[in-house]
Design a protein around this motif. Sequence first.
Motif, PDB file in Angstrom:
ATOM      1  N   ARG B 144       0.817  -1.222   0.000  1.00 56.93           N
ATOM      2  CA  ARG B 144       0.000   0.000   0.000  1.00 56.93           C
ATOM      3  C   ARG B 144       0.845   1.264   0.000  1.00 56.93           C
ATOM      4  O   ARG B 144       0.470   2.267  -0.568  1.00 56.93           O
ATOM      5  CB  ARG B 144      -0.904   0.012   1.229  1.00 56.93           C
ATOM      6  CG  ARG B 144      -2.043  -0.979   1.156  1.00 56.93           C
ATOM      7  CD  ARG B 144      -2.763  -1.030   2.492  1.00 56.93           C
ATOM      8  NE  ARG B 144      -3.373   0.244   2.839  1.00 56.93           N
ATOM      9  CZ  ARG B 144      -3.623   0.636   4.086  1.00 56.93           C
ATOM     10  NH1 ARG B 144      -3.286  -0.138   5.104  1.00 56.93           N
ATOM     11  NH2 ARG B 144      -4.196   1.785   4.325  1.00 56.93           N
ATOM     12  N   PHE B 145       1.984   1.201   0.664  1.00 53.56           N
ATOM     13  CA  PHE B 145       2.797   2.411   0.792  1.00 53.56           C
ATOM     14  C   PHE B 145       4.193   2.164   0.233  1.00 53.56           C
ATOM     15  O   PHE B 145       4.906   1.283   0.718  1.00 53.56           O
ATOM     16  CB  PHE B 145       2.899   2.828   2.266  1.00 53.56           C
ATOM     17  CG  PHE B 145       1.561   3.021   2.923  1.00 53.56           C
ATOM     18  CD1 PHE B 145       0.838   4.191   2.722  1.00 53.56           C
ATOM     19  CD2 PHE B 145       1.000   2.017   3.714  1.00 53.56           C
ATOM     20  CE1 PHE B 145      -0.409   4.364   3.321  1.00 53.56           C
ATOM     21  CE2 PHE B 145      -0.229   2.178   4.315  1.00 53.56           C
ATOM     22  CZ  PHE B 145      -0.951   3.353   4.117  1.00 53.56           C
ATOM     23  N   GLN B 146       4.569   2.945  -0.762  1.00 55.08           N
ATOM     24  CA  GLN B 146       5.917   2.772  -1.321  1.00 55.08           C
ATOM     25  C   GLN B 146       6.968   2.980  -0.247  1.00 55.08           C
ATOM     26  O   GLN B 146       7.932   2.228  -0.149  1.00 55.08           O
ATOM     27  CB  GLN B 146       6.148   3.773  -2.454  1.00 55.08           C
ATOM     28  CG  GLN B 146       5.587   3.312  -3.782  1.00 55.08           C
ATOM     29  CD  GLN B 146       6.333   3.912  -4.961  1.00 55.08           C
ATOM     30  OE1 GLN B 146       7.253   4.709  -4.796  1.00 55.08           O
ATOM     31  NE2 GLN B 146       5.941   3.529  -6.154  1.00 55.08           N
ATOM     32  N   GLN B 243      -2.746   1.846  -6.224  1.00 50.70           N
ATOM     33  CA  GLN B 243      -3.210   1.393  -4.916  1.00 50.70           C
ATOM     34  C   GLN B 243      -4.679   0.989  -4.942  1.00 50.70           C
ATOM     35  O   GLN B 243      -5.077   0.066  -4.229  1.00 50.70           O
ATOM     36  CB  GLN B 243      -2.985   2.500  -3.887  1.00 50.70           C
ATOM     37  CG  GLN B 243      -1.531   2.624  -3.517  1.00 50.70           C
ATOM     38  CD  GLN B 243      -1.253   3.869  -2.753  1.00 50.70           C
ATOM     39  OE1 GLN B 243      -2.170   4.554  -2.327  1.00 50.70           O
ATOM     40  NE2 GLN B 243       0.009   4.174  -2.581  1.00 50.70           N
TER      41      GLN B 243
END
Lengths: 588, 448
Positions: B144-146, B243
Motif C-alpha cells: 500500500r505504501f511505497q 493502490q
Amino acid sequence: MSPVSNLESKSRRRFGAGLRASVASLLTLGVVACSDGGSEHAAPAAKAPATAAVADFGGTPARVRRMSPEQYANTIHYIFGDDVRVVAALTPLPRTDGLQASGAASVGMTIGEIQQLQSSASSIAAQILDKGNPGERIAPRRDYLVPCKPANPAAADDACAAKFIKQTGRLLYRRALPEATVAGLVADAKRGATNLKDFYAGLGSVIEGMLIDPNVLMIADVTEPDPNNPGKRRLDSYSVAARLSFFLWNAGPDEMLLTAAEKGELQTTKGRAKVVAAMMASPRLEHGVRSFFDDMFGFEEFIGLAKDPATYPMVTGQTLIDAREQTLRTVVAHLVTRNEDYRDLFTTRTTFMSPALAPVYQVQPSLGWVPYEFPAGSPRVGLLSQVSFLALHAHPARSSATKRGKALRELLLCQKVPAPPANVDFSAVENPDARLRTARERLNFHSQNPVCAGCHKITDPMGLALEQFDGAGRFRASEKGVQLDVTGTLDGKAFSDVAGLGQALHDHAALPTCLVRRMYSYGTGGPLSRADDPAIKALSSAFAQDGYKVPDLMRMIATSDAFLEVVERVPSPARTAGLTSHSAVEAN
Amino acid sequence: MASLKDLSRRRVLRGMLNGGAVTVGLPLLNVFLNGNATAMADGAPLPVRFGTWSWGLGLNKQVFVPKKTGANFDLPEEIASLKDVQKHVNLFTNFDGFKDANPNLCHKTGWVIMRAGAAPATQTDLPGQSIDVTIAKEIAGPTRFQTLTATSTGNVRDSFSYESATSINPAEVSPLLLYAKLFGEDFQNPNAPEFKPSPRVMVRKGVLSGVMDRTNDLTKKIGSEDKARLDQYFTGLRELERQFDLALTKPEPRAACVVNPGPKDEIAPGLDYTLVGERHKMMTDLFVMALACDQTRVYNLGYAAAFSGTIKPGYEKPHHTATHEEPLDPVLGYQVNCSWFIRRQMESWAYHVKAFADFKEGDGSLLDNMLIYATTDQSLARLHQIDGLPMFLAGRAGGKIKTGYHIDGNHEAATRVGYTAMKVFGLDVPHWGEQSNRTSKEIGEVLA
C-alpha cells in the motif's frame, strides 16, 4: 426552544458560508461581505491610498502555488462549515525567503502526500454528506449543503448532482466549471450512485475527486493577452480573484469575488478598488492578517516547542498556545481594529491576557481572554517582551540573548545572520569559569575570541536587553544574584532598557521596509527578485506617507499592478541584507 | 493444492467481480505458504524489506569506536547497549563524507551524503533523491505504501527522505495517526478468510481517471518551470490508481501478520528523552506490524533531527547546544553530557533492531528478511566533522548479508555502505554518488 427550532439552530451553525451564499444568491458586495459572522474585527473604511503606491511599478511572474494546510482548511470551512474536520491533509510549506507562503511557489507533492490527501478527502466527503444524528438533534449536513433532494436517494439523479457540482465546483475550483467538466463529474456521480445504490455515495466520490484535483490544490495563475498593453500578458480575471482572496482572507474566493471576476471588474482599477474595499471590510480580513503575521513571525516553530517543566513549572502546553494567540490578538487589535502605526506594535503596552499566561506575566489571572494594559514603567513593552517572542527564541531551560537577537534581525528587519562556519571550535569559548553568572558576562568572555566576536556583536547587544526575561518569558531583575545590565545598542542607537530597545526598533528604518517586503512577497505568492525593487521602494514610501497603517499597505498591494500584470520570472535567489561572514548563532 | 497454485488469484477475482461487488471465499492461509513458511506457496521467497534509522550528532570516538575490527568486536561504553543485538548488526566507522567544492553545511552535508550520495550546495539544496526512495522503486511491489516515514521528535519536518529538493516526504509524528493510516478502515487483513473487494474503491478509481485528465489539462496552461511539479503530481495520482487496483485484489496471505490494538493515547509533545524514547518505541512497534503485514517494504524512522534538540531532564542544554557549549571532560577527553545523549540513542537503536529480531517470520525472524541502514549527521558534532562517520547495517537481507562485524573504512567514501545496500536489493547501478563520494565498491566483508 422546541426541538425543531433547536435543530434548525444547529443546522445554521454548521452551514457552510460559501454554499449558503450560493444557495441564497446573496451576491451583492455588501450582503456577502457582512454575512460572515464570528469576528468583531474589520478594517477601517477605505481611504484614498498614497499616490506613490498606485504608480506603475510593474507586474509579477505567473506562479503555481500549492495551498498551505491552513488555506485548504479555511477553504473547506468556508464552503462547507467550520465543524468539518480537516485532518492532516497537506504538509507545511517550506520557509523560503523569510516566509512559508513563498515556499508554495516551488514545493512539490510526494506520492505519500497524495495518498494522505486522498484519505483526508474521503473523510471530508463523508462529513459533508453525513446523515446527521437525530439523537443529538444534529441535522444531516446533506440536507443543507446539497441544494436539492434526489428523486430517489438510492439512485442517480443527474439534475440534482449537476446543481451541487456546479455550485460547489465553482467555489473549489475558483471559477465556473466548463460544461464538459460538469458533464464528466455528473457521469461520475451517476456511475457511483448506480454501483453503490446511493445518490449521496456517488456524489461523495465526486467530492473526493475534486479534493485531490491539482486544479483545486494548486493555485495556478492563468494568463491572457493584455488588451491594454499589446504584447504583454495579464492574469485572467479568476486568477486575480484567487490572488486577492488568498492574500486578504487566506482562503479561496467567495461568490461575491467570483461574480466580480465573471463581470471583468477585477481587471479595471476602479472595479478592483471597489472589490478590495469590500473584502477589507469583511470580518474575514482578520484571517488574512493573522495568517500573514503568523507566517512572518515564524510561529510554526511553536509546533514542538516545549519548556523544561523542572525549570519552568508554570509553563504548560496551553501557555504556549496562548502565547501565540496573545501576539496575534495584539496584532489584529492594533493594526486592524484600531488601525494604528505598525511600528507602535513594538512600544505598545496594550495586549490581551489569558488564565494560562497570567502566571508567566505574574499578573492576576482572568476569566478567559481579556484586554490588558501593562502599567507605565513595566518592562513589558511591545511584542519583544511578549512570551511568544521570548519563549520561542530561547532554550528549553534557559534564555538566549543570541537567539533573540538573531530573531529580531531576521524576522523583523529582514536581515540575514549567517550560519557559523562548520569548523569553528567552540571549545575555545566554552564557559571555563563558574564565576561568570550572567549571559552578558559569558558572552563578553566569548567575545574575547575574534572568531566569535564578529557575529555575536550583531545579535547580542539587543538580545542582552531581553535578558530580564528568562527562557519562558518570565521577568527577572537578576540572574544568580547579579543585577542584570540591560543596556545596549541597535545599529548605533543606544538604549538603557527593554522599553528603549522597543523604541530603537520602532525607529529603525528597516522595520517598515521589512514588513513591506514580506507582505508584498506574501501577496504576490513568491520570493522577491531584483525586478521587485521598484515596487518595494514605491510601497515603502507610500507606507510611510500613510503613517505605517497596515490595512492601507494591504490595499495598495492588492490594487497595484502586481495583482494584474505578468512579467517573466527572474531566476533570482532570495536576497536579504548580509551582516558578516559568519556567526555562532546556533550555538548560543 | 497444486491446482490452486496454478490459479492466478488476481485473474480469478477479476473474473468473478466483473465490475460488481461480490464476496469471494478464499482457501485457508496455509494453502498459500510452503511447508515451513519460509516462502510463498509459489516458491517466491519472502520479501526483503529496507529500513533506515537515524540518530543525531554522531559519536565520541573514544567511547564509540571499537578497538577491534571484524567479528566479535568490543563494545565501548557509548555503544554498550548494543550487546543484545550485536550479532544482528554491522558497525561501520571511519568512513568519510566529501564536500568537494561545496561548503560543509552544519548537520546537513553529512546525512545528505550518506542518504543521497552527494554533497548539497546550499541549505535548501537536496541533490538527487534519498536512498529509500531509490530502493522503494525497486522493491515496493504490491504494497500500500511505497515508503513510510516517521520521526520520534514530534516535528513533521524532521525527515531524511525526499524525492527531490522540493518534495520531501513528511514524517508521521503521531503513533495514533500512523496506526490509523496502516490499520484503519482501508487496511485489508491479508489473512482474512474472505475477501470482499470494495465497490467504493472501484467507483473511486473511475473518478480518479477524470482527475488525471484534468491534471493534463492544467499542465497545458502553465509555464515550463511548473510543469515538472505537475508531472510529479500526476505520478502521485498514478500511484494512487495502482493502490486502488491493489485494494481490489486479494492480498497475499502473510503468516506473520498480527495486528495488535493501536496506541490508546498520544504522547505529550516535547523533546524530553523519555518522551522521544516512548514515541520511538511505539513507532518501531508499528513498523514491525506494517512490515509483517506487508503494508510497506520500505520505511524510515528518525530518533532525532539533524540538529538534535533532545532534552536531558535537569540539564539546561539540549543535545545540539551541548555539543557546542559543554566543556571537554579533562580526564575523559570527551563531552560527558553529549555522550549521555548518544548512549540514549544507542539504546533506542538496540530496541529498534531487537523488535524486528524478536518477531518471528517463517523459520527465522523478520529482521532476517530486512536490511536497516542507520546514519547520523556528523562524526564529532562539536566540530561539525564529516570525516570518520559511523553507520550501521542491521539484518541479513534474506541471507545476502553477514552480520556481527565492525568494519574500519580507513577514510574511504561513506557512500560505500549505501551502495552495498543498493546492490543487495538488486539495483542495477554501476556506481553511486557524485564526485569524491562516487563509489562502485561494495563492502565485501559483509556480503554473504
